[in-house]
Structure formats: structure tokens, C-alpha cells
Design an enzyme around this catalytic site. Structure first.
Site, PDB file in Angstrom:
ATOM      1  N   CYS A 136      -1.584   1.677  -3.031  1.00  0.00           N
ATOM      2  CA  CYS A 136      -2.573   2.752  -2.861  1.00  0.00           C
ATOM      3  C   CYS A 136      -1.971   4.149  -2.861  1.00  0.00           C
ATOM      4  CB  CYS A 136      -3.316   2.603  -1.534  1.00  0.00           C
ATOM      5  SG  CYS A 136      -3.371   0.959  -0.828  1.00  0.00           S
ATOM      6  N   CYS A 163       0.830  -1.216   0.000  1.00  0.00           N
ATOM      7  CA  CYS A 163       0.000   0.000   0.000  1.00  0.00           C
ATOM      8  C   CYS A 163       0.858   1.256   0.000  1.00  0.00           C
ATOM      9  CB  CYS A 163      -0.923  -0.016   1.219  1.00  0.00           C
ATOM     10  SG  CYS A 163      -1.833   1.514   1.412  1.00  0.00           S
ATOM     11  N   GLU A 187     -26.314  14.911  -3.423  1.00  0.00           N
ATOM     12  CA  GLU A 187     -27.729  15.065  -3.070  1.00  0.00           C
ATOM     13  C   GLU A 187     -28.604  14.070  -3.836  1.00  0.00           C
ATOM     14  OE1 GLU A 187     -29.753  18.799  -4.341  1.00  0.00           O
ATOM     15  OE2 GLU A 187     -27.855  19.267  -5.328  1.00  0.00           O
ATOM     16  N   TYR A 242      -9.282  -3.357 -11.195  1.00  0.00           N
ATOM     17  CA  TYR A 242      -9.172  -1.952 -10.805  1.00  0.00           C
ATOM     18  C   TYR A 242      -7.779  -1.380 -11.039  1.00  0.00           C
ATOM     19  CZ  TYR A 242      -6.966  -2.771  -6.194  1.00  0.00           C
ATOM     20  OH  TYR A 242      -6.095  -3.095  -5.183  1.00  0.00           O
ATOM     21  N   HIS A 287     -27.441  21.211  -1.154  1.00  0.00           N
ATOM     22  CA  HIS A 287     -27.574  21.715  -2.519  1.00  0.00           C
ATOM     23  C   HIS A 287     -26.652  22.914  -2.746  1.00  0.00           C
ATOM     24  CE1 HIS A 287     -29.575  22.317  -6.305  1.00  0.00           C
ATOM     25  NE2 HIS A 287     -29.700  23.596  -6.035  1.00  0.00           N
ATOM     26  N   GLU A 312      -7.230   1.854 -13.317  1.00  0.00           N
ATOM     27  CA  GLU A 312      -6.653   3.054 -12.703  1.00  0.00           C
ATOM     28  C   GLU A 312      -5.420   3.534 -13.466  1.00  0.00           C
ATOM     29  OE1 GLU A 312      -8.038   2.402  -8.066  1.00  0.00           O
ATOM     30  OE2 GLU A 312      -6.082   1.664  -8.669  1.00  0.00           O
ATOM     31  N   LYS A 360      -0.022   5.279  -6.078  1.00  0.00           N
ATOM     32  CA  LYS A 360      -1.064   5.285  -7.126  1.00  0.00           C
ATOM     33  C   LYS A 360      -1.920   6.534  -7.021  1.00  0.00           C
ATOM     34  CE  LYS A 360      -4.887   3.872  -6.241  1.00  0.00           C
ATOM     35  NZ  LYS A 360      -5.516   2.563  -6.176  1.00  0.00           N
TER      36      LYS A 360
HETATM   37  C1  FAD Z   1      -1.132  -0.821  -7.601  1.00  0.00           C
HETATM   38  C2  FAD Z   1      -1.957  -1.129  -6.387  1.00  0.00           C
HETATM   39  C3  FAD Z   1      -2.898  -0.229  -5.962  1.00  0.00           C
HETATM   40  C4  FAD Z   1      -3.661  -0.496  -4.835  1.00  0.00           C
HETATM   41  N1  FAD Z   1      -4.591   0.421  -4.454  1.00  0.00           N
HETATM   42  C5  FAD Z   1      -5.338   0.196  -3.355  1.00  0.00           C
HETATM   43  C6  FAD Z   1      -6.273   1.160  -2.912  1.00  0.00           C
HETATM   44  O1  FAD Z   1      -6.447   2.211  -3.532  1.00  0.00           O
HETATM   45  N2  FAD Z   1      -6.968   0.904  -1.781  1.00  0.00           N
HETATM   46  C7  FAD Z   1      -6.806  -0.256  -1.068  1.00  0.00           C
HETATM   47  O2  FAD Z   1      -7.458  -0.430  -0.037  1.00  0.00           O
HETATM   48  N3  FAD Z   1      -5.928  -1.209  -1.481  1.00  0.00           N
HETATM   49  C8  FAD Z   1      -5.191  -1.003  -2.594  1.00  0.00           C
HETATM   50  N4  FAD Z   1      -4.271  -1.935  -2.983  1.00  0.00           N
HETATM   51  C9  FAD Z   1      -4.177  -3.214  -2.234  1.00  0.00           C
HETATM   52  C10 FAD Z   1      -3.351  -3.037  -0.963  1.00  0.00           C
HETATM   53  O3  FAD Z   1      -2.092  -2.508  -1.294  1.00  0.00           O
HETATM   54  C11 FAD Z   1      -3.214  -4.375  -0.261  1.00  0.00           C
HETATM   55  O4  FAD Z   1      -4.493  -4.919  -0.050  1.00  0.00           O
HETATM   56  C12 FAD Z   1      -2.510  -4.259   1.075  1.00  0.00           C
HETATM   57  O5  FAD Z   1      -1.234  -3.703   0.941  1.00  0.00           O
HETATM   58  C13 FAD Z   1      -2.385  -5.646   1.729  1.00  0.00           C
HETATM   59  O6  FAD Z   1      -1.656  -5.556   2.922  1.00  0.00           O
HETATM   60  P1  FAD Z   1      -0.884  -6.831   3.466  1.00  0.00           P
HETATM   61  O7  FAD Z   1      -0.407  -6.492   4.826  1.00  0.00           O
HETATM   62  O8  FAD Z   1      -1.704  -8.044   3.306  1.00  0.00           O
HETATM   63  O9  FAD Z   1       0.346  -7.037   2.468  1.00  0.00           O
HETATM   64  P2  FAD Z   1       1.439  -6.035   1.940  1.00  0.00           P
HETATM   65  O10 FAD Z   1       1.112  -4.643   2.231  1.00  0.00           O
HETATM   66  O11 FAD Z   1       1.694  -6.425   0.539  1.00  0.00           O
HETATM   67  O12 FAD Z   1       2.718  -6.388   2.821  1.00  0.00           O
HETATM   68  C14 FAD Z   1       3.376  -7.617   2.716  1.00  0.00           C
HETATM   69  C15 FAD Z   1       4.843  -7.391   3.035  1.00  0.00           C
HETATM   70  O13 FAD Z   1       5.459  -8.641   3.278  1.00  0.00           O
HETATM   71  C16 FAD Z   1       6.777  -8.581   2.733  1.00  0.00           C
HETATM   72  N5  FAD Z   1       7.199  -9.987   2.571  1.00  0.00           N
HETATM   73  C17 FAD Z   1       6.704 -10.904   1.715  1.00  0.00           C
HETATM   74  N6  FAD Z   1       7.295 -12.106   1.941  1.00  0.00           N
HETATM   75  C18 FAD Z   1       8.180 -11.915   2.954  1.00  0.00           C
HETATM   76  C19 FAD Z   1       9.066 -12.775   3.643  1.00  0.00           C
HETATM   77  N7  FAD Z   1       9.139 -14.097   3.382  1.00  0.00           N
HETATM   78  N8  FAD Z   1       9.848 -12.253   4.614  1.00  0.00           N
HETATM   79  C20 FAD Z   1       9.781 -10.929   4.926  1.00  0.00           C
HETATM   80  N9  FAD Z   1       8.950 -10.075   4.300  1.00  0.00           N
HETATM   81  C21 FAD Z   1       8.143 -10.569   3.351  1.00  0.00           C
HETATM   82  C22 FAD Z   1       6.603  -7.806   1.450  1.00  0.00           C
HETATM   83  O14 FAD Z   1       7.826  -7.251   1.016  1.00  0.00           O
HETATM   84  C23 FAD Z   1       5.606  -6.744   1.886  1.00  0.00           C
HETATM   85  O15 FAD Z   1       6.263  -5.576   2.364  1.00  0.00           O
HETATM   86  C24 FAD Z   1      -3.468  -1.702  -4.105  1.00  0.00           C
HETATM   87  C25 FAD Z   1      -2.511  -2.619  -4.531  1.00  0.00           C
HETATM   88  C26 FAD Z   1      -1.765  -2.341  -5.658  1.00  0.00           C
HETATM   89  C27 FAD Z   1      -0.738  -3.336  -6.109  1.00  0.00           C
END
Ligand code: FAD
Length: 461
Positions: free
Chosen positions: A48, A43, A443, A180, A438, A184, A51
């Protein structure tokens, strides 16, 4: 627990992992977090936040054009992609530091390395080879772009990860995907001046969204000059002298400067040692969890995109928080995944919550539909030919609003507030009692009087 080095080991410092670590530490747990890339996760680093910054940048092109109708004389604007990317990177670095500091302040130990499970209670830090004995483990490794089936030249296609770091703004870009992220980025590149072709294998963009909304957005994006090609896929990407030729499934070729695939994201589960730890998976490649985010291994939990439930930042954060409260706060908490409001930061913007018309008709015996489409007031003097779209899906038996679908400026902001009403089980009659503000676009939500459609399913004999 003398046996364990830490009470909680969090694998992945993204939205879900960071929240879980901080809250668990606040409950008194000894917490360690491993992050293999950058703190903040998708994110903050490549989702997010960057983006939305690019979306803001892209929208200035309309503002410059529209200003003329309001009496402004604006000289030919000049856009500098490198400056935008540098400024965006600076802001992302600031946020990364803020996340790191928040973890440190909470007393969480951060390890900048990949981590994998060696056995059900042992995590190995791959950077050092050290092992850590853990009472609980949280998998919050997120998801990564899926580039689709192997096709010739796939190595030339970038994903959203690389799109944030392009050296130059491509003059022409082909984006494959209809979700999406694809939609986007089509809006971003179009707004910044690129010639955009969006190729999607399905019959229309934004599968899973309301059909009227999809048709409306498709028409609006097309009107803005985005070429949307549905029912086709990219079969090959071939470098030409100074560009790329993408061959589509009908044999036609599109010549562009960049090819981007945004075809979905797959949970990061490979090579983590999860199978050996007794963790099971769902049919859609996510980690299978119960309502408390507990996996099939009782002391291993998983939150966020890696579970492939509702892949959004606020959901990952809520799940991480609920996990920490459940396991370390003595307050078992299940996250409610129903009626999650969500947005698509396309141009124009989309905000939705609840059931689509088709879903409502499949689930409910009586459904009433209210909808309208109109030219937002700001567009009048601007002379811009664009229309907003509002739709309410109402349960015909209870009068409850079960779905709301908006396309138009500020749709995301609007649907956040509609979400409160929907969660509180507001009826259409409740909305009707609210006085309109309004003149606004919002609205329309409280002034929709005429049913556009009314479905009644016959009771079975
Ligand atoms: C282009 C794009 C736009 C988006 N826009 C939106 C939006 O507008 N609104 C919204 O709500 N969501 C959006 N999302 C989705 C949102 O980013 C994710 O839903 C959210 O980040 C998920 O959080 P998470 O904690 O599950 O994983 P992540 O935030 O992906 O975090 C996972 C972390 O784990 C780390 N990792 C992975 N494997 C290992 C390992 N073995 N050891 C150590 N570290 C590791 C990764 O490097 C990463 O930093 C978007 C996603 C993308 C790709």
C-alpha cells in the site's frame, strides 16, 4: 505458565502481526515476534505505502498538463525515476524503524529470522536453530505474489515486489492481470510515461467489482493510452536483443522492456509446519479460522492475508487487534467482515463499498439503482476529457443503501465516509436529507434523484 518461554509467539511482523503483538503485550502477555524480511510487512515495505507514493508521483503528469488551462506556463517537466525510488526507499526505511520502535516500546521481543513450527507448542527460529516454547502462536505470515502456471520464460516476469525496485523506468511494459494491483501499476507506469499493455484472461478488468464501474474504468484507462487486452493470456516470454517478446494466447507478440505479472497472491503457508500442528486449510489455500481467528488447533490463531478472507491492511490490523483482545484482554471480539470499504488507486481512482448491482439483484427481491456520470469541474478549464461515475445500489424494500461505487478523483476518500453511512444502515431517504456541499463531486451522492433502474423479482407461486 512456567512451562512456556512466551505467552505469545507471532510469526510475521506485518500489519496483523505487529498490531496483535503490541496489543497482547499491552494486556500483559510476554510476546516474541519473528520477521524474516522487513518489519512492517507487505503494506509498509512493498504494498500500500510505496504503491501510493508511486501513484502520487504518476499523477503529477496530469497536473502539469492541466495547469496550462488555469493560466500556468510550465516548462517541459523532467521525471527522474531513480530519484523517486531513492526517496520512496528512504520513507519506507523511516516507517520500518517506526514500526520496530513501536514494538520495542511495547516490550515485544523482535527476532529477525524466519520461524517455523516444530510441534504444536514449539517454534524454531531458523536463523539460530533456537526453539521457543509458546503458550499461544499467531500465524500472520501474509501472502506472496502468484506468478501463474509455468510458462516458457516465466523467470523473466517480475512481480509487484520487483516493480518497486526497478533500475530504470521501462519505456514499454506489459502487465498481466486484471485485479487491483495490475490496474494500479498500469496507471502508475502510464502516468510516468511508459507505454502500457494490460493483458487479462477474463472479459473485463476488476472481476468482482460492479459491471458499470468496470466498463467505466476500462474506457477511462483506454482513453489515457493504456492498451487493455482482455480474453488473452501470456503464453511465453522470450528475451530479445535488448527487450522481451511476450507471446499471447492468440499467437500475437508484444515487444516490451519489462513483463510484470500481477495475477493474484497466495497465502504464505508452505514449510511452516502447520499440518503437523493440526492446522487445517480452506479451499482457497488460506488457514481456516473461526470468527475469532482461531484455527483448528485451539491455541494457534491466524490473522490477515494468510487466512485469505478480506486481504486488506485495515482488515489484518482489525483481526490482529481482535485476536489480542480475545485471548489476552478478556474481551472476545469477532471482526465484522461485511461492508468493508475499499479503493483501487487506479487512474482514475475507484472507491467501493457493499453490493454490486448484480449481487444485490441476486440477493434482494427489490433493487433500485441510481447512477450518474459527469465531467468533474476541474477538468473544464484543464480541457481534459474524463468523466466521473457514481452509483448507489438501494434495497427497494427497505430503502437502505447497500452499495456505493465511485470512479473519479478522490473516490477513495469519499467512500471512506460513505462507509460510515452504510455501516449505520442509512437509507436513500437519509442521504437525500443531507445538504449538498457545492461545488464538489461528492454532492452527487446526496443529489441523485432519478432511479436509473428498478428491479422487482416476482414472488414464487
Ligand atoms: C502491491 C500491493 C498493494 C497493496 N495495496 C493495498 C492498499 O492500497 N490497501 C490495502 O488495504 N491493502 C493493500 N495491499 C494488501 C496489504 O498489503 C495486505 O493485505 C496486508 O499487508 C496484509 O497484512 P498481513 O499482516 O496479513 O501480512 P503482511 O503484511 O504481508 O506481513 C506478513 C509478514 O510475515 C513475514 N513472514 C512470512 N513468513 C514468515 C516466517 N515463516 N517467519 C517470519 N516471518 C515471516 C513476511 O516477511 C511479512 O513481513 C496491497 C498489497 C500489495 C502486494
Amino acid at each position: 505458565m512456567a512451562d512456556y518461554d512466551v505467552d505469545l509467539f507471532v510469526v510475521g511482523a506485518g500489519s496483523g502481526g505487529v498490531r496483535a503483538a503490541r496489543i497482547a503485550a499491552g494486556h500483559g502477555a510476554r510476546v516474541m515476534v519473528a520477521e524474516e524480511y522487513r518489519v512492517g510487512g507487505t503494506c509498509v515495505i512493498r504494498g500500500c505505502v510505496p504503491k501510493k507514493l508511486l501513484v502520487y508521483a504518476a499523477r503529477y503528469s496530469d497536473d502539469f498538463e492541466d495547469a496550462a488551462g488555469y493560466g500556468w506556463a510550465v516548462e517541459e517537466p523532467v521525471f527522474d525515476w531513480r530519484k523517486l525510488i531513492a526517496n520512496k526507499d528512504r520513507e519506507i526505511a523511516r516507517l520500518e524503524l517506526a514500526y520496530t520502535t513501536a514494538l520495542e516500546r511495547a516490550g515485544v521481543e523482535l527476532v529477525k529470522s524466519r520461524a517455523v513450527l516444530e510441534d504444536p507448542h514449539t517454534v524454531r527460529i531458523t536463523g539460530t536453530g533456537n526453539t521457543v516454547r509458546c503458550r499461544y502462536i499467531l500465524i500472520s505470515t501474509g501472502a506472496a505474489p502468484w506468478q501463474g502456471p509455468e510458462i516458457p520464460g516465466i523467470e523473466h516476469a517480475i512481480s509487484s515486489n520487483e516493480a518497486f525496485h526497478l533500475e530504470e523506468l521501462p519505456k514499454r511494459i506489459l502487465i498481466q492481470g486484471g485485479g487491483y494491483i495490475a490496474v494500479e501499476f498500469a496507471g502508475i507506469f502510464n502516468g510516468l510515461g511508459s507505454e502500457v499493455t494490460l493483458v487479462y484472461r477474463g472479459e473485463n478488468i476488476l472481476r468482482g467489482f460492479d459491471d458499470d464501474l468496470r466498463a467505466h474504468l476500462n474506457a477511462e484507462m483506454t482513453m489515457r493510452g493504456i492498451r487493455i487486452v482482455c480474453g488473452k493470456t501470456v503464453h511465453a516470454v522470450r528475451p530479445t536483443q535488448d527487450a522481451f517478446a511476450a507471446t499471447l494466447s492468440d499467437g500475437s507478440t508484444v515487444e516490451v522492456d519489462k513483463v510484470m505479472f500481477a495475477m493474484g497472491r497466495w497465502p504464505n503457508v508452505v514449510g511452516l509446519g502447520l499440518e503437523a500442528a493440526g492446522v487445517h486449510f480452506t479451499h482457497n489455500r488460506g488457514i481456516a479460522v473461526d470468527p475469532m481467528s482461531r484455527t483448528s488447533a485451539p491455541h494457534i490463531y491466524a490473522v490477515g492475508d494468510v487466512t485469505n478472507r478480506v486481504n486488506l491492511t485495515p482488515v489484518a490490523i482489525r483481526e490482529g487487534h481482535a485476536f489480542a483482545d480475545t485471548v489476552f484482554g478478556g474481551k472476545p471480539t469477532a471482526v465484522d467482515h461485511a461492508n468493508v470499504p475499499t479503493a483501487v488507486f487506479s487512474e482514475p481512482e475507484v472507491g467501493v463499498i457493499g453490493l454490486t448491482e448484480a449481487q444485490a439483484c441476486a440477493q434482494l427481491p427489490k433493487v433500485d439503482i441510481y447512477k450518474t456520470s459527469f465531467r468533474p469541474m476541474k477538468m473544464s478549464l484543464a480541457g481534459r476529457d474524463t468523466r466521473a461515475f457514481f452509483k448507489l445500489v438501494v434495497d427497494g424494500e427497505t430503502d437502505r443503501v447497500v452499495g456505493c461505487h465511485i470512479v473519479g478523483p478522490d473516490a477513495a476518500e469519499m467512500v471512506q465516509l460513505v462507509g460510515i453511512a452504510v455501516k449505520m444502515k442509512a437509507t436513500k431517504a437519509d442521504l437525500d436529507t443531507v445538504m449538498a456541499v457545492h461545488p464538489t463531486a461528492a454532492e452527487e451522492l446526496v443529489t441523485l434523484r432519478e432511479k436509473a433502474l428498478s428491479y422487482r423479482r416476482e414472488a414464487a407461486e
